[in-house]
Design a protein around this motif. Structure first.
Motif, PDB file in Angstrom:
ATOM      1  N   ALA A  50       0.709  -1.220  -0.151  1.00  0.00           N
ATOM      2  CA  ALA A  50       0.116   0.152  -0.069  1.00  0.00           C
ATOM      3  C   ALA A  50       0.832   1.125   0.072  1.00  0.00           C
ATOM      4  O   ALA A  50       0.293   2.341  -0.585  1.00  0.00           O
ATOM      5  CB  ALA A  50      -0.807  -0.097   1.178  1.00  0.00           C
ATOM      6  N   TRP A  51       1.889   1.220   0.952  1.00  0.00           N
ATOM      7  CA  TRP A  51       2.711   2.444   0.811  1.00  0.00           C
ATOM      8  C   TRP A  51       3.609   2.717  -0.578  1.00  0.00           C
ATOM      9  O   TRP A  51       3.583   3.629  -0.877  1.00  0.00           O
ATOM     10  CB  TRP A  51       3.860   2.058   2.090  1.00  0.00           C
ATOM     11  CG  TRP A  51       4.870   3.370   1.810  1.00  0.00           C
ATOM     12  CD1 TRP A  51       4.782   4.605   2.576  1.00  0.00           C
ATOM     13  CD2 TRP A  51       6.196   3.087   1.490  1.00  0.00           C
ATOM     14  NE1 TRP A  51       6.052   5.255   2.364  1.00  0.00           N
ATOM     15  CE2 TRP A  51       6.928   4.584   1.769  1.00  0.00           C
ATOM     16  CE3 TRP A  51       7.116   2.278   0.848  1.00  0.00           C
ATOM     17  CZ2 TRP A  51       8.180   4.605   1.489  1.00  0.00           C
ATOM     18  CZ3 TRP A  51       8.477   2.462   0.657  1.00  0.00           C
ATOM     19  CH2 TRP A  51       8.694   3.800   1.087  1.00  0.00           C
ATOM     20  N   ARG A  56       3.754   5.370  -5.675  1.00  0.00           N
ATOM     21  CA  ARG A  56       3.702   5.199  -7.481  1.00  0.00           C
ATOM     22  C   ARG A  56       2.765   6.029  -7.917  1.00  0.00           C
ATOM     23  O   ARG A  56       2.835   6.716  -9.143  1.00  0.00           O
ATOM     24  CB  ARG A  56       3.623   3.894  -7.529  1.00  0.00           C
ATOM     25  CG  ARG A  56       3.812   3.383  -8.917  1.00  0.00           C
ATOM     26  CD  ARG A  56       5.226   3.956  -9.226  1.00  0.00           C
ATOM     27  NE  ARG A  56       5.541   3.393 -10.815  1.00  0.00           N
ATOM     28  CZ  ARG A  56       6.035   2.314 -11.323  1.00  0.00           C
ATOM     29  NH1 ARG A  56       6.260   1.293 -10.451  1.00  0.00           N
ATOM     30  NH2 ARG A  56       6.292   2.113 -12.536  1.00  0.00           N
ATOM     31  N   ARG A  57       1.360   6.004  -7.328  1.00  0.00           N
ATOM     32  CA  ARG A  57       0.439   6.854  -7.936  1.00  0.00           C
ATOM     33  C   ARG A  57       0.963   8.379  -7.977  1.00  0.00           C
ATOM     34  O   ARG A  57       0.590   9.038  -8.962  1.00  0.00           O
ATOM     35  CB  ARG A  57      -0.909   6.723  -7.133  1.00  0.00           C
ATOM     36  CG  ARG A  57      -2.028   7.489  -7.682  1.00  0.00           C
ATOM     37  CD  ARG A  57      -3.565   7.129  -7.470  1.00  0.00           C
ATOM     38  NE  ARG A  57      -4.449   7.829  -7.971  1.00  0.00           N
ATOM     39  CZ  ARG A  57      -5.747   7.759  -7.854  1.00  0.00           C
ATOM     40  NH1 ARG A  57      -6.086   6.843  -7.114  1.00  0.00           N
ATOM     41  NH2 ARG A  57      -6.675   8.411  -8.252  1.00  0.00           N
ATOM     42  N   ARG A  58       1.239   8.917  -7.173  1.00  0.00           N
ATOM     43  CA  ARG A  58       1.565  10.365  -7.193  1.00  0.00           C
ATOM     44  C   ARG A  58       2.859  10.470  -7.957  1.00  0.00           C
ATOM     45  O   ARG A  58       2.550  11.510  -8.545  1.00  0.00           O
ATOM     46  CB  ARG A  58       2.173  10.610  -5.476  1.00  0.00           C
ATOM     47  CG  ARG A  58       1.193  10.672  -4.533  1.00  0.00           C
ATOM     48  CD  ARG A  58       1.567  10.922  -3.197  1.00  0.00           C
ATOM     49  NE  ARG A  58       0.722  11.139  -2.069  1.00  0.00           N
ATOM     50  CZ  ARG A  58       0.978  11.101  -0.990  1.00  0.00           C
ATOM     51  NH1 ARG A  58       1.992  11.198  -0.378  1.00  0.00           N
ATOM     52  NH2 ARG A  58      -0.169  11.155   0.118  1.00  0.00           N
ATOM     53  N   ALA A  71       2.532  -2.886 -14.123  1.00  0.00           N
ATOM     54  CA  ALA A  71       2.698  -4.400 -13.568  1.00  0.00           C
ATOM     55  C   ALA A  71       3.819  -4.429 -12.801  1.00  0.00           C
ATOM     56  O   ALA A  71       4.183  -5.222 -11.942  1.00  0.00           O
ATOM     57  CB  ALA A  71       2.613  -5.433 -14.428  1.00  0.00           C
ATOM     58  N   ARG A  72       4.988  -3.639 -13.166  1.00  0.00           N
ATOM     59  CA  ARG A  72       6.349  -3.975 -12.890  1.00  0.00           C
ATOM     60  C   ARG A  72       6.402  -3.958 -11.258  1.00  0.00           C
ATOM     61  O   ARG A  72       6.895  -4.737 -10.596  1.00  0.00           O
ATOM     62  CB  ARG A  72       7.303  -2.919 -13.343  1.00  0.00           C
ATOM     63  CG  ARG A  72       8.782  -3.305 -13.045  1.00  0.00           C
ATOM     64  CD  ARG A  72       9.736  -2.298 -13.992  1.00  0.00           C
ATOM     65  NE  ARG A  72       9.322  -1.069 -14.044  1.00  0.00           N
ATOM     66  CZ  ARG A  72       9.772  -0.152 -14.824  1.00  0.00           C
ATOM     67  NH1 ARG A  72      10.400  -0.501 -15.644  1.00  0.00           N
ATOM     68  NH2 ARG A  72       9.280   1.234 -14.740  1.00  0.00           N
ATOM     69  N   ALA A  73       5.967  -2.832 -10.690  1.00  0.00           N
ATOM     70  CA  ALA A  73       6.008  -2.374  -9.356  1.00  0.00           C
ATOM     71  C   ALA A  73       5.462  -3.553  -8.435  1.00  0.00           C
ATOM     72  O   ALA A  73       6.032  -4.132  -7.470  1.00  0.00           O
ATOM     73  CB  ALA A  73       5.449  -1.123  -8.822  1.00  0.00           C
ATOM     74  N   GLY A 128      -3.743   0.921  -1.579  1.00  0.00           N
ATOM     75  CA  GLY A 128      -2.893   2.146  -1.828  1.00  0.00           C
ATOM     76  C   GLY A 128      -3.004   2.912  -2.799  1.00  0.00           C
ATOM     77  O   GLY A 128      -2.875   4.121  -3.093  1.00  0.00           O
ATOM     78  N   TRP A 129      -3.604   2.120  -4.072  1.00  0.00           N
ATOM     79  CA  TRP A 129      -3.710   2.941  -5.311  1.00  0.00           C
ATOM     80  C   TRP A 129      -4.968   3.704  -5.331  1.00  0.00           C
ATOM     81  O   TRP A 129      -5.185   4.827  -5.728  1.00  0.00           O
ATOM     82  CB  TRP A 129      -3.610   2.048  -6.397  1.00  0.00           C
ATOM     83  CG  TRP A 129      -3.596   2.588  -7.906  1.00  0.00           C
ATOM     84  CD1 TRP A 129      -4.834   3.069  -8.542  1.00  0.00           C
ATOM     85  CD2 TRP A 129      -2.440   3.007  -8.659  1.00  0.00           C
ATOM     86  NE1 TRP A 129      -4.197   3.654  -9.686  1.00  0.00           N
ATOM     87  CE2 TRP A 129      -3.053   3.692  -9.889  1.00  0.00           C
ATOM     88  CE3 TRP A 129      -1.142   3.041  -8.451  1.00  0.00           C
ATOM     89  CZ2 TRP A 129      -2.194   4.200 -10.846  1.00  0.00           C
ATOM     90  CZ3 TRP A 129      -0.361   3.328  -9.213  1.00  0.00           C
ATOM     91  CH2 TRP A 129      -0.784   3.977 -10.375  1.00  0.00           C
ATOM     92  N   LEU A 130      -6.142   3.106  -4.703  1.00  0.00           N
ATOM     93  CA  LEU A 130      -7.467   3.732  -4.830  1.00  0.00           C
ATOM     94  C   LEU A 130      -7.689   4.628  -3.675  1.00  0.00           C
ATOM     95  O   LEU A 130      -8.600   5.624  -3.730  1.00  0.00           O
ATOM     96  CB  LEU A 130      -8.435   2.684  -4.579  1.00  0.00           C
ATOM     97  CG  LEU A 130      -8.454   1.665  -5.834  1.00  0.00           C
ATOM     98  CD1 LEU A 130      -9.622   0.498  -5.475  1.00  0.00           C
ATOM     99  CD2 LEU A 130      -8.649   2.281  -7.401  1.00  0.00           C
ATOM    100  N   LEU A 131      -7.126   4.796  -2.346  1.00  0.00           N
ATOM    101  CA  LEU A 131      -6.990   5.524  -1.377  1.00  0.00           C
ATOM    102  C   LEU A 131      -5.858   6.291  -1.245  1.00  0.00           C
ATOM    103  O   LEU A 131      -4.907   5.714  -0.133  1.00  0.00           O
ATOM    104  CB  LEU A 131      -7.518   4.932  -0.203  1.00  0.00           C
ATOM    105  CG  LEU A 131      -8.884   4.149  -0.437  1.00  0.00           C
ATOM    106  CD1 LEU A 131      -9.146   3.147   0.949  1.00  0.00           C
ATOM    107  CD2 LEU A 131      -9.986   5.138  -0.502  1.00  0.00           C
TER     108      LEU A 131
END
Length: 477
Positions: A50-51, A56-58, A71-73, A128-131
């Motif tokens: 999640a961290w 990564r999203r930011r 997919a890599r991460a 982590g990506w959605l929230l």
């Protein structure tokens, strides 16, 4: 990544080791322990995923993601978590192999554990990506721990679908087929979440189609798990505690399970590697007889009166090594029985018995275990003498003082077979190798000869010597 992998490795070792006990390091116990460790390592892996997803999203905000870039991460996180799990299993397996207790590998349980870790990671990654909030790693860890723990204590069908195990850990009640079905379900669910997320962030139809196929695979595994009956070793007549050994009593005596399991777990650990090794205890009513399977101890209890666990242990040990007729032989037998029962060692009625008790008290518990594996036949046949205890004198260092006696082969004594319900494993001599073999797997030199076949305890041998002498505690045990 390195820090996360190290934390997961340490946490996995600590969690698994807390389940294992000395004397029980076979693959089935190791697999049960690492499955149990998923309760802690899984939520930590979810928090780590999640961290990384939050960061990564930011970092990827406003960019167009290709399937591989997306997919890599998460695949890297799964690789790190799986690598830490593999290192945990490897270290425990090496420890088991060094003590000669490895046994047969159980790939189904390990595959299920890896698939379960993948599910933890994907749940954490998607959260982590959605929230994208700072506290999402804590939410992922607490959420997965709480939900999976709740399901593990719920209905049987729910417990079969999660990457966890009920406590006490019931490894022996689950077959390899069930583990394979559970692994298929978990892999399919993890792949469906992963591919569905890839399809969401990249807009690729092919990823969505692959996610549908993964859902079908997950459904197949889930259907097989829910439909097949759960097998158990316990008869319906008994209430059982399944870990670390199986202890079964009649339902009316269910309240005595904890004390009986504690007493006989200690006895099982100290008798491990001898012809009296056992993994199951059954309570029967006084006077009730019947066939006894190998590796099963039968105790006769009619109630839970004061000292019931000690009475049961006394019945077992008196059948294992009957009281000796002579005062001298009984004094030496009493020293070993007191250790097996975790009682203070008796001083004895003779000076040489007092010296033997003092010598035995200076050995570590592992050294006493090795000593019993070496001289088990003499113990059960009332053949112990002062020379079995360092020659009857107190040594300066019990770890290096030689025994002036050779072990007696188990085949030479009828008493080597316990008569109180504990049936030894077929074909084992002292140390579990074969009649006439030492615990390290090599035969001791014949009595009265200076053969070079003398094996040290746990496989550390002494070359040559007078009459095949052996050192107590030559290996840690």
């Amino acid at each position: 990544m390195l820090v996360a992998g190290t934390v997961l490795l340490v946490l996995g070792l600590v969690a698994a080791w807390s389940v294992l006990i000395p004397g029980f390091m076979n693959w089935d116990e190791i697999v049960a322990a690492v499955i149990g460790s998923l309760r802690l390592t899984g939520p930590v892996g979810a928090a780590f995923a999640a961290w990384v997803a939050l960061r990564r999203r930011r970092a990827e905000h406003g960019r167009v993601l290709t399937p591989w870039r997306a997919a890599r991460a998460p695949l890297s996180i799964i690789a790190v978590v799986t690598g830490s799990f593999g290192a945990t299993v490897l270290l425990l397996g090496l420890r088991a192999a060094l003590t000669g207790q490895g046994g047969a590998l159980l790939p189904g349980g390990l595959a299920m554990s890896v698939a379960g870790l993948g599910l933890y990671v994907m749940v954490g990654w998607i959260l982590g990506w959605l929230l994208p909030v700072t506290v999402v790693p804590l939410l992922a860890a607490a959420g997965t721990y709480g939900v999976f723990t709740l399901l593990a204590t719920g209905p049987n069908w729910a417990g079969r679908l999660i990457p966890a195990a009920r406590q006490p850990y019931e490894l022996l009640t689950v077959g390899e087929t069930a583990y394979a079905d559970q692994a298929l379900w978990l892999v399919g669910l993890s792949a469906a979440l992963f591919l569905g997320w890839v399809a969401l962030v990249t807009g690729r139809t092919l990823a969505l189609a692959a996610a549908v196929i993964a859902v079908l695979a997950a459904g197949t595994g889930a259907a097989r798990l829910v439909s097949e009956p759960r097998t158990t070793l316990a008869s319906e007549r008994y209430a059982c505690q399944e870990w670390p050994i199986t202890v079964c009593v009649r339902p009316a005596l269910r309240a005595g399970l904890t004390d009986l399991a504690g007493m006989f777990t200690m006895l099982a650990a100290r008798l491990a590697g001898t012809p009296a090794a056992f993994k199951r205890v059954e309570q029967r009513a006084p006077g009730e007889d019947g066939p006894v399977a190998p590796g099963v101890v039968v105790v006769h209890l009619g109630d839970l009166g004061a000292g019931y666990a000690r009475r049961a242990a006394g019945e077992f040990l008196d059948g294992l090594a009957r009281p000796c007729s002579g005062v001298v032989a009984e004094g030496y037998r009493a020293i070993v029985v007191a250790w097996l029962r975790n009682d203070p060692l008796p001083p004895g009625n003779l000076p040489e018995q007092h010296a033997a008790a003092l010598w035995f008290s200076e050995l570590t518990d592992a050294q006493r275990h090795d000593w019993l594996r070496l001289f088990y036949s003499d113990f059960v046949s009332c053949g112990l003498q002062a020379r079995h205890f360092g020659g009857g004198t107190r040594p300066v260092n019990p770890a290096v003082t030689p025994y002036p006696v050779d072990p007696t082969p188990a085949a030479g004594h009828a008493g080597a077979t316990p008569s109180a319900g504990a049936t030894p494993s077929a074909g084992t001599g002292p140390g579990g190798a074969g009649p006439g073999t030492g615990p390290g797997g090599a035969g001791p030199g014949s009595a009265g000869t200076g053969g070079a076949g003398s094996a040290g305890l746990d496989g550390a041998g002494d070359a040559g010597g007078s009459g095949g002498r052996t050192r107590p505690g030559a290996a840690g045990g």
